[in-house]
Design an enzyme around this catalytic site. Sequence first.
Site, mmCIF file in Angstrom:
data_model
loop_
_atom_site.group_PDB
_atom_site.id
_atom_site.type_symbol
_atom_site.label_atom_id
_atom_site.label_comp_id
_atom_site.label_asym_id
_atom_site.label_seq_id
_atom_site.Cartn_x
_atom_site.Cartn_y
_atom_site.Cartn_z
ATOM 1 C CB ALA A 95 13.286 -23.168 -21.854
ATOM 2 C CG ASP A 96 12.933 -18.788 -17.834
ATOM 3 O OD1 ASP A 96 12.161 -18.966 -16.884
ATOM 4 O OD2 ASP A 96 14.157 -18.665 -17.706
ATOM 5 C CB ALA A 97 7.926 -20.035 -22.958
#
Lengths: 374, 613
Positions: free
Chosen positions: B229-231
């Site tokens: 999730a976009d980390a």
Amino acid sequence: MTEKESKKKSVFESAIPPFEAVGVVCAQSIGEPGTQMTMRTFHFAGVAEHVPTGLPRLIEIVDAKKEPKKPIIDMYLKKAYAKDQDAAEKVARDLSAVFVSDVARVEDDLASLSIDIIFSEKDAKAQGVTFNMVKKALEEFSPDLKIADNVITLKPAKAVKETKTPKKPKAKKEGDAAATVAEPTATKEKKITAKYVRKLSQKVRDAIVKGIDGIFRAVVIKGEGEYFIRAAGFNVTGAILNEAIDPDRVYTNNLKEIERVYGIEAARKAIIKEINDVMDLQKLSVDIRHIMLIADAMTTCGQIKPIGRHGLSGEKVGVLGRAAFEETIKHLINASAFGEEEKLIGVTENIIVGQTVPVGTGKIKLVMKNKKHK
Amino acid sequence: MVKKSRRKMMNEKTQVFLNGRFIGAHTDGANLVKRLRERRRMNELSNQVNVYYNNRLNELHILTDKGRVRRPYIVVEDGKSRMTSEVAARLKNNEINWNHLVKMGIIEYLDAQEEENCLIAFKEAQITKDHTHMDVDSSNLFGVVAGALPYPEHNSSPRITMACAMTKQSLGIYSTNFFQRYDTRTYIMSYPQEPLVQTSLYKALKLREKSAGQNCVVALTSYHGYNMADAIIVNRSAIDRGLERVTMFKTYETEERMYPGGQKDKIELPTPEVVGYRGDESYKHLAEDGIVLPESEVDSKDVLVGKTSPPRFLEEISVFGTVEEKKRESSLSLKSGEKGKVDSVLITEGPSGNRMVKVRIRSSKVPEVGDKLASRHGQKGVIGLLVPQENMPFSKSGITPDLVVNPHAIPSRMTAGHLLETLGGKAGSLGGIIANATAFSGDTEEQFQKTLKAAGFEETGEEILYDGITGKQIKSKIFMGVVYYQRLHHLVSNKMHVRSRGPVQLLTHQPTEGRAREGGLRFGEMERDCLIGYGASMLIKERLLEESDKTVQLVCTNCGSIATHDYARNKDICPICDSENVEPVEMSYAFKLLLDEIKSLYIFPRIILREKG
């Protein structure tokens, strides 16, 4: 497990446990999908064109407005008419109100203080209106009609006009008992002015030639295996007098009218249906029981009661609860004037004071069986 | 109606307007427009004049007023651009410049109105005989910010918008004289780099002198789920070497204010006699003049500038008849949760002529978990994990990525430009060139592939990597390249906030609000409704009473008003009816306040007590 047992179990399981906060859950269950509703508005063609849907309609229902923005009546027909489109069309035509302005052009002649009604053969034919019907409608206003070709000239009746109606006796005022004698009906000759003619011409335009006042633009719609009539308007009582219409199968979105004509139980059902329709249209699913709770709460007192300041919320028992909702000062002042006592029954009241809330775990009490006490 | 009659009167002549005002009529408007424009191109009219002819209304508008937004275009005539190769060559040799082009009628500025009469080609190949103008460059359709983004034509438009918004938040070098400036809060990147993938506008704007980002080796793969999730996974060793490191400068200021009556604040070292003295420890960094020494290490709540103010009230006259100088402490101190070094101190004069001290605090902000990074394609992410280099995946030549980005970030966002930049950055660093990523005319994928192949890399940009922990070869090839990553000014260290106990408001006894006041998070009406709906009665009481403004008040059982404890007589007593039948009652302070406010409405609320049960 027998069938009976399993049914018993499932009924028991679906029952709501004691002290469950049904009201809050109901409000959340309708409110949350409501937030998604606002943005999506659908458009339809036809009679139901500008009927408010979605949030505006929901507010309309819940606020128990006197008249919906666009009242609609669906009238199902008696067996003899239901299958026959032509017969149904005829009934629809009979029902729809036709105004003078629909079949004629009305012009006021201020010079001679008269009104010209120019009859249009073409429009009249389409509406099923004859010249004589118009004439008859006009006679209501004045007997002084001059007919030339298709123009009727109406001269306002000079004659008597009631100006003073008996005044209602002023009750309650003590010592005025003698003065309550009704004044005799006074008649006075009306002076015809240009202003009066203008007013009258507007009345003439709105005079009904044919049909029922309060039923407009009736159309025949093919339903499931039968024809029914859909009309704009509010006059259900007028409509059911027509012999072709089955009075048991008339529906309107005007909840107040349903309550008036068919009673409070019908109104309760109608509220459920209307809210459900709004939700269905937006493809939102809300459990029917939440809607039923709202309908029940709105109708238990025997009248449709709005939710909000003038209805449910405004009639809470606790002063603090009402003060916390709207018009704080008003409620506090009134409570002090009448020496009201806050019994701390409601949820808000107890939160304000800082006590446990009387729902859920807050309402459960332990009762000890004491042998001595019996 | 007026228009119609005037039109009749004008006998169908063209009406001519100057800056919207009617000035006359002309028999042949279309011809007049043509002639006006010709004369403008011949420099007989100012190039700031724009002419617009409305065919339908038969109106001609001449516009000369200020405030029109105008845009330069190359003039096209008879299907041919006036910017011939001959002119281009002269331009290249610096024989002529932009102003010459305008004077020569090759370039002309159009405003919104005149544009209505023009057909503007997007590029030279598009020109037909109907065209009147041509864009100076096809990438000109983007503005200043979007024009500096690489390969915008390969990205979806919402991502371009996001990328534009994010470049504006990037930390770099905002101004070259930052050492001389005392801005309230600024960041300076320690080792900024110019991007390996640039656009022509980037060069034209000289943004390389004020870069805000670094070229990072980015692998497009997952890493133990820490980049979901976009980390973003960041190489800790790279951070230790200074990757994306910034320094925060914060300026604190204070002034010797004047008070009515000729009194004044004084910047000095407060003595223990001063009212509100904070203890010797707080003033340890101050010099004799009461101002911190530069380069001293200051922690939160340390005093930066010692200051005393005159007393608020003037009545304290001592027994001996002298007015005792009781000063108030009003020092400037570091905010809670902040620390750093004193970068510099400026003693100057404030706007009202008072002595003023500005203290600039510097603190290094090393990237940490929770900081925000973004590429120039709207691909933002938060650092999810810092991994030591030895645990990062590595290639056969020993290259480890600086950043590991999750491949799920790409397909749904359709940022193909990000992938192209990865390839371009890789080719650029291998070939020692700066790739051109100007919109519609940038270097192609094939060009990069050629460079990669020549350098002995796979032309797809993929590489065989080995797991940094197990040392085993990773089954699939992994796309790895160089992308310009920006650090955005949302740093966790400036945002993180917790509270268990803390300050309360004076009026309501409820917890304060906001990070700056060490406040709590509001448990609002809707949150309350949820607990009611769940029937969690005790939990509501805990949140709204126990954890908030619980008090125990004495209530008179006789008259129902709030009673007090009389310390002199050591008795609980009702001040209204003097009854001693007083019981302690637990309630919210807000309720006690409500009772007081109701009393101010001239209503006497009484509390009727009942045995609990």
